[in-house]
Structures are given as structure tokens and as C-alpha cells.
Design a protein around this motif. Structure first.
Motif, PDB file in Angstrom:
ATOM      1  N   ARG A 100       0.707  -1.150   0.168  1.00  0.00           N
ATOM      2  CA  ARG A 100      -0.024  -0.007  -0.055  1.00  0.00           C
ATOM      3  C   ARG A 100       0.817   1.245   0.050  1.00  0.00           C
ATOM      4  O   ARG A 100       2.015   1.172   0.336  1.00  0.00           O
ATOM      5  CB  ARG A 100      -1.048   0.023   1.190  1.00  0.00           C
ATOM      6  N   THR A 101       0.373   2.138  -0.429  1.00  0.00           N
ATOM      7  CA  THR A 101       1.016   3.550  -0.604  1.00  0.00           C
ATOM      8  C   THR A 101       0.457   4.685   0.242  1.00  0.00           C
ATOM      9  O   THR A 101       1.093   5.804   0.314  1.00  0.00           O
ATOM     10  CB  THR A 101       1.143   4.120  -2.109  1.00  0.00           C
ATOM     11  N   SER A 102      -0.706   4.337   1.209  1.00  0.00           N
ATOM     12  CA  SER A 102      -1.061   5.279   1.934  1.00  0.00           C
ATOM     13  C   SER A 102      -1.544   4.738   3.276  1.00  0.00           C
ATOM     14  O   SER A 102      -2.051   3.706   3.367  1.00  0.00           O
ATOM     15  CB  SER A 102      -2.346   6.042   1.459  1.00  0.00           C
ATOM     16  N   ASP A 112      -0.989   5.496   8.057  1.00  0.00           N
ATOM     17  CA  ASP A 112      -0.764   6.354   9.256  1.00  0.00           C
ATOM     18  C   ASP A 112       0.871   5.961   9.670  1.00  0.00           C
ATOM     19  O   ASP A 112       1.268   4.656   9.553  1.00  0.00           O
ATOM     20  CB  ASP A 112      -1.764   6.191  10.256  1.00  0.00           C
ATOM     21  N   LYS A 157       4.463  11.700   9.867  1.00  0.00           N
ATOM     22  CA  LYS A 157       3.641  12.142   8.666  1.00  0.00           C
ATOM     23  C   LYS A 157       4.441  12.831   7.911  1.00  0.00           C
ATOM     24  O   LYS A 157       5.586  13.496   8.078  1.00  0.00           O
ATOM     25  CB  LYS A 157       2.641  13.063   9.368  1.00  0.00           C
ATOM     26  N   LYS A 184       5.804  12.705   3.052  1.00  0.00           N
ATOM     27  CA  LYS A 184       5.788  11.969   1.923  1.00  0.00           C
ATOM     28  C   LYS A 184       7.128  11.533   1.577  1.00  0.00           C
ATOM     29  O   LYS A 184       7.987  12.234   1.800  1.00  0.00           O
ATOM     30  CB  LYS A 184       5.156  12.781   0.900  1.00  0.00           C
ATOM     31  N   THR A 203       2.880   8.063   1.086  1.00  0.00           N
ATOM     32  CA  THR A 203       2.004   9.049   2.175  1.00  0.00           C
ATOM     33  C   THR A 203       1.760   8.513   3.337  1.00  0.00           C
ATOM     34  O   THR A 203       1.077   7.527   3.557  1.00  0.00           O
ATOM     35  CB  THR A 203       0.889   9.269   1.140  1.00  0.00           C
ATOM     36  N   VAL A 204       2.246   9.251   4.287  1.00  0.00           N
ATOM     37  CA  VAL A 204       1.696   9.000   5.758  1.00  0.00           C
ATOM     38  C   VAL A 204       0.861  10.076   6.166  1.00  0.00           C
ATOM     39  O   VAL A 204       1.318  11.095   6.192  1.00  0.00           O
ATOM     40  CB  VAL A 204       3.277   9.007   6.573  1.00  0.00           C
ATOM     41  N   GLU A 205      -0.214   9.925   6.632  1.00  0.00           N
ATOM     42  CA  GLU A 205      -1.190  11.117   6.481  1.00  0.00           C
ATOM     43  C   GLU A 205      -1.637  11.347   7.880  1.00  0.00           C
ATOM     44  O   GLU A 205      -1.678  12.673   8.305  1.00  0.00           O
ATOM     45  CB  GLU A 205      -2.559  10.255   6.096  1.00  0.00           C
ATOM     46  N   ASN A 206      -1.474  10.372   8.990  1.00  0.00           N
ATOM     47  CA  ASN A 206      -1.787  10.955  10.455  1.00  0.00           C
ATOM     48  C   ASN A 206      -0.420  10.310  11.260  1.00  0.00           C
ATOM     49  O   ASN A 206       0.019   9.316  11.144  1.00  0.00           O
ATOM     50  CB  ASN A 206      -3.017  10.204  10.913  1.00  0.00           C
ATOM     51  N   GLN A 258      10.046  16.087   3.858  1.00  0.00           N
ATOM     52  CA  GLN A 258       8.938  16.188   3.151  1.00  0.00           C
ATOM     53  C   GLN A 258       9.598  15.768   1.576  1.00  0.00           C
ATOM     54  O   GLN A 258      10.540  15.662   1.262  1.00  0.00           O
ATOM     55  CB  GLN A 258       8.518  17.816   3.173  1.00  0.00           C
ATOM     56  N   TYR A 259       8.301  15.243   0.898  1.00  0.00           N
ATOM     57  CA  TYR A 259       8.696  15.001  -0.542  1.00  0.00           C
ATOM     58  C   TYR A 259       9.100  16.036  -1.508  1.00  0.00           C
ATOM     59  O   TYR A 259       8.520  17.168  -1.303  1.00  0.00           O
ATOM     60  CB  TYR A 259       7.582  14.113  -1.200  1.00  0.00           C
TER      61      TYR A 259
END
Length: 590
Positions: free
Chosen positions: A295-297, A299, A363, A365, A394-397, A406-407
Motif C-alpha cells: 500500500r502507498t497510503s 498512518d 507524517k 511523503k 504518503t503517511v497521513e496521520n 518532506q517529499y
């Protein structure tokens, strides 16, 4: 005149004395031979002796002899006597051996021969059989080593097949491998042959039957001319004898014949240096390459799995998979190496994978950079490079620290900020310096309740021991009759085979069925489990002796072999007797 008579008498006495010198020697026709050749050894004495004892011929089997010859002559008043025992030997394995001392008694004295060292090498291309015309018979049997490619590249897979050709005029009963090739300069993988099946074919334009005995896939590990050692086997061959039956038909007798393939040489080509990629690690074949993420997304503190996979056909076990490139801020564990590789006649095929577990802590990218894999394509004779695509995680939380990477489209090597360790109070205690110790009062063991309890318990167990011994003695007669029951059981399963002793094909079909049915009943097996490898493994687990397992597997091979080739009546009777003995042994050991 008197002087002349004395001179003649002296000469006669000297000749007679010289003739009485005793000698006992051993002589071989060679000191070095191939495993597919035979050795002749003569034990010669110059006076007739008694109680001749040959050595045990350790490392060899006697294929002919002893034959005895005597030569006794007088030449010019000189007596010459020789008595010779001749043996023809077949080596059982490669190595250095010693023919031990033979002994004989001559005129009350014991004489011994000198030990003879013998070197046995791999099979030779043109064997000679020790000058014994009786065992030098053209049996129309040929063992051929077939190579799929004689000029492969380094690390390119080739197939070697050992094929036995048998003339319809020859009867064979079974075979045993006595010397397998070592493949010293190759990475090798043997292909399992489930059953030996003869098919009609031709050899040098003549009709023959052929069977493939062994297949191996080889990957050469160095360049230049490399030798592929021969396979040597021992066959029971039926040859016509001088005896005939009541109808005038010639009877056959079974002799042991060693057959070997010729030595083969291949010329291994080096991989070209031109255009060789810097990341090339030795992969040769035809491959696909991919990098994927589960997976790419997600927490923070959750995990994902990234897989680096190489699939296709080639030398999978002889190169390295490129490592995954990730930002330093991602926590990456050592990969789990997974293999799903099989081997067939065209070489190894399947896939190998390095599976990485990744746990982001903050959190943001995070990019997984593209990586490349290079291999040499034997079809196009060129190097090819495959490159994966970039994967953005992508780490959302989660916590967002000031140093959180950051990316930016480039690999981020910023380290994660370390958190201070908070110390809890009173973690360590002082050691007490004053001890408050007191004597521990214990009652003496002798005369205590425990003492008398153990005493009465030991006395009460005596009648129980006598009862158990009496019960064991009652069971003894049952074990005495176990051998008879096992023998009856063997004959029960082999009754159908016994009825067909005069019909070779029907006998071996019935014998194979009897052996399988016995094991099915004894070990609760299904038909799908009745492979020789499975049977051998199960019998080893049951603690069956190795020699019994080998005899059982040898019988199964005889059944496979003889169902497609004529077999003499002598070999059939021998196999039936062996089957009775093997089943009887198995019933005692399982």
C-alpha cells in the motif's frame, strides 16, 4: 674318468637343488584401471602346495575365477613347475585399494604374497576387460551422455542426459549406479525421474530400446574446456550359455556387466566485457523485474511491505537481487528472502523475492527510489537492464516534527529526531549491610514420617514387580511365532507373483503390485504416495535398517526395468526369493 663322473654328478645335483627353490608370487595385468574395466590377478607357486587362501579383495567383486592352470616340464634335465590361480575382478568404487596377501602351505611351510596397490579412476572411454575372453561378450548395450549445448556461456544452463540403449537380442534384469559424475566445475541440479520407461528407438541405424537413467541441469562456473565425468552402472545381463533345455533351446545365464558413458568435454565461453553494466551481478537467462508496495497510503507506526522480485528463467541461485533504496527517515527491516524456483529440462524457472517491512514514524511523503537489475540475455547475446518505477509513500496521520522529511522529488536522508529517555525515581536500591539471620530448625530424616513412608512404599512395590515380570513372561511365546507369521504374510502378498513365475511381464506386474499393497496396508498409504522417494523416507522414519530399504527399492527398480525388457528365468526366481525375504524383514522391523 672318475673325475668326469664326479663333475656330472655335481652338475645334476646343482640342477636338482636349483629346481627345488620355492616361490609364491602375485601379479596383476595393470596397476591402474577405470571403474568400468576389469583386473586380472595371478597367484603363482613354483611347487605344488595345499590350503591356498586368496585375499578378501576388498573394494572389488570377483566376476570370474578362480581358474587353475598347471605347467610341469623338463628342459635339459631342469625341472620347471608352476601352478597358477587366476581371478578377474570388478572395482566397486573409485579410489586407492590394496590387494592383500594370499597364503599357501608348501612342504609344511606357510608362504605369503606381497600386497599390490591398485588405483581405480573414473570410467575410461575405451575399456579393456583384463584379457578374459569368457567375460568379453558384445552385449549390444550402450550408455550415452547427451549434452544439449557444447559451447555455453558462463552460468548458462545446459542439460546432460544419460541414455541407455539396449538391443532386443539382450536380456537385462536390473541396474545399479556404481559411480556418479561429480560435476566439480558446475553448479548442478538433478531432475527427478519418476519411472524408468523403455521406448523403441534406433542406435547407429539399428533397432534398439532406450531409457533415460539420469538427467541433470549444469551451470558452468568457469570458462574454458570443462570435462563432464561419465556415469557408470552395473547391469545384470542374460547371455547365451552352452546348456540347452529339453526342447533344444539355448539357456541363458546372468552375468554382471559394467557399462559407462564416454567422457564429454564442453567449451565454456566467457561473458562479453563490452557494454557490461556496472550493477551486473552474474544473472544469465531471461528475466522480468519489479518493485511493488502492499500500500502507498497509511498512518504513522503502521507497516507496509515492499517486494523486490526477479522472475523468469535462468541461474536464479547464482546472482544477487538489488537492494531497495529508501529515505533514511523510514524504518526498514532486513528483507525476508523468498524462493519459488523449480528445475526442468530447460533449466531453473520461477521467481525470487526480497520482502522488506517498512514502518514510517512521522507524517509526510516518502519516495522509494527506482532501482535497476541487469542480466545477460543468452538469446540475443546482449546485456539488458530493467528499471523499476518510483513509489511514493504518503503517511497521513502522525507526529510532524521540525525535522520531518518532506517529499521534494529527491531521496531524503534526514535522520529522525531522537527522544530523551525519562528516568523513573528510585530505580536502584542500596545493598543492606546488616543481616538478620537465624538458625533453621530441622528434624532428622532417620525415624521421621518421610523415612517410614518411603520404607513401606519400597516393600509394597515388590509384589507388583513380580506380577509385571510374570505378565511379560506370558507374552514371550507370541514373539517366538512372529517370524513364522511374517513369512506367511510375505507369501500371502506374493501368491499372485508366484503363479506367474513363467511369464516375465505378468510376474513383475504382480510383484510390483504386491510390494505396493503390502506397504499400503502396513503404513496406511494412498496410491499417490507410492513414489520411491516417499517410500524411502517413510521407511527411514520407521527405523528400518538401511540395507532393507535398499533391497526394497532395488526390487521396485527391477519391476520397472523388467516390465519393458526380457528377463531370464533365473533372475525372476532370484527376485521372488528376495521379495519374500524383504517383506519378512520389514514386518519384523516396522
Amino acid at each position: 674318468m672318475k673325475t668326469k663322473l664326479l663333475s656330472i654328478l655335481f652338475l645334476l645335483l646343482a640342477s636338482f637343488t636349483f629346481a627345488q627353490e620355492v616361490g609364491f608370487t602375485a601379479k596383476t595385468n595393470r596397476e591402474k584401471l577405470g571403474i568400468n574395466e576389469r583386473l586380472r590377478i595371478d597367484f603363482t607357486m613354483t611347487e605344488n602346495g595345499d590350503n591356498f587362501n586368496p585375499p578378501d579383495f576388498r573394494g572389488f567383486s570377483v566376476v570370474a575365477g578362480p581358474s587353475q592352470s598347471i605347467r610341469n616340464s623338463w628342459v635339459n634335465g631342469k625341472r620347471s613347475f608352476e601352478k597358477t590361480y587366476t581371478y578377474y575382478l570388478k572395482p566397486n568404487a573409485r579410489g586407492n585399494f590394496t590387494i592383500g596377501q594370499a597364503t599357501v602351505e608348501i612342504k609344511g611351510e606357510l608362504y605369503k604374497t606381497t600386497p599390490i596397490p591398485i588405483s581405480v579412476t573414473a570410467a575410461v572411454s575405451t575399456p579393456t576387460d583384463g584379457d578374459n575372453q569368457e567375460i568379453l561378450s558384445d552385449t549390444d548395450i550402450h550408455l550415452i551422455a547427451k549434452v544439449s549445448k557444447t559451447k555455453p556461456y558462463l552460468n548458462e544452463g545446459i542439460l546432460v542426459e544419460y541414455v541407455l540403449y539396449v538391443s532386443p537380442k539382450v536380456e537385462i534384469s536390473n541396474y545399479n549406479i556404481i559411480d556418479s559424475p561429480k560435476f566439480a566445475d558446475f553448479w548442478s541440479q538433478e531432475i527427478n525421474i519418476k519411472s524408468l520407461n523403455f521406448i523403441n528407438s534406433t542406435y547407429n541405424g539399428e533397432p534398439y530400446r532406450k531409457v533415460v537413467l539420469q538427467k541433470s541441469v549444469l551451470y558452468p562456473q568457469k570458462t574454458g574446456k570443462l570435462k563432464i565425468e561419465p556415469l557408470a552402472i552395473s547391469l545384470g545381463v542374460g547371455v547365451p550359455s552352452n546348456r540347452r533345455d529339453i526342447f533344444g533351446r539355448r539357456l541363458y545365464e546372468t552375468i554382471d556387466k559394467t557399462v559407462a558413458a564416454s567422457m564429454r568435454t564442453i567449451d565454456v565461453q566467457p561473458l562479453p566485457e563490452k557494454d557490461k553494466p556496472a550493477n551486473f551481478t552474474g544473472a544469465v537467462g531471461s528475466f522480468d523485474f519489479s518493485v511493488t508496495a502492499s500500500r502507498t497510503s497509511l498512518d504513522a507506526t503502521e507497516s507496509l511491505q515492499a517486494k523486490v522480485r526477479v522472475s523468469g528463467k535462468g541461474n536464479f541461485k547464482l546472482f544477487e537481487i538489488p537492494r531497495l533504496k529508501t529515505p533514511a527517515s523510514l524504518e526498514v527491516y532486513e528483507p525476508e528472502h523468498l524462493e519459488n524456483v523449480n528445475t526442468n529440462e530447460r533449466g531453473m524457472y520461477g521467481n525470487i523475492t526480497n520482502a522488506y517491512t517498512i514502518v514510517p514514524q512521522q507524517k509526510g511523503k516518502y519516495p522509494i527510489q527506482p532501482i535497476s537489475f541487469s542480466y545477460f540475455d543468452v538469446n540475443s547475446k546482449t546485456y539488458k537492464t530493467l528499471t523499476s518505477k518510483e513509489i511514493l509513500i504518503t503517511v497521513e496521520n502522525g507526529p510532524l516534527a521540525s525535522s520531518t522529511p518532506q517529499y521534494t522529488g529527491e531521496e531524503n536522508n534526514t535522520s529522525v529526531q531522537k527522544q530523551p529517555v525519562v528516568s523513573a525515581g528510585k530505580q536502584f536500591k542500596y545493598i543492606k549491610l546488616d543481616g538478620n539471620l537465624s538458625d533453621k530448625k530441622e528434624e532428622p530424616f532417620l525415624g521421621s514420617y518421610t523415612y517410614w513412608g518411603l520404607m513401606f512404599l519400597s516393600l509394597g512395590s515388590i509384589p507388583i514387580v513380580f506380577m509385571l515380570r510374570k505378565k511379560a513372561a506370558v507374552k514371550t511365546p507370541e514373539s517366538v511365532s512372529a517370524s513364522k507369521k511374517a513369512d506367511k504374510l510375505a507369501k500371502k502378498y506374493l501368491s499372485a507373483a508366484k503363479k506367474n513365475l513363467g511369464d516375465s511381464q505378468a510376474f513383475y506386474i504382480a510383484l510390483e503390485k504386491a510390494l505396493h499393497n503390502y506397504l499400503k496396508a502396513k503404513l496406511s498409504l494412498s496410491t499417490a504416495e507410492m513414489s520411491k522417494e516417499k517410500i524411502e523416507g517413510l521407511l527411514e522414519e520407521k527405523g528400518v535398517e538401511t540395507i532393507t530399504i535398499q533391497q526394497f527399492i532395488k526390487l521396485l527398480k527391477s519391476c520397472e526395468f523388467a516390465r519393458y525388457a526380457p528377463t531370464s528365468s533365473t533372475a525372476i526366481q532370484e527376485d521372488y526369493s528376495a521379495a519374500v525375504q524383504v517383506i519378512t524383514k520389514l514386518d519384523k522391523e516396522i
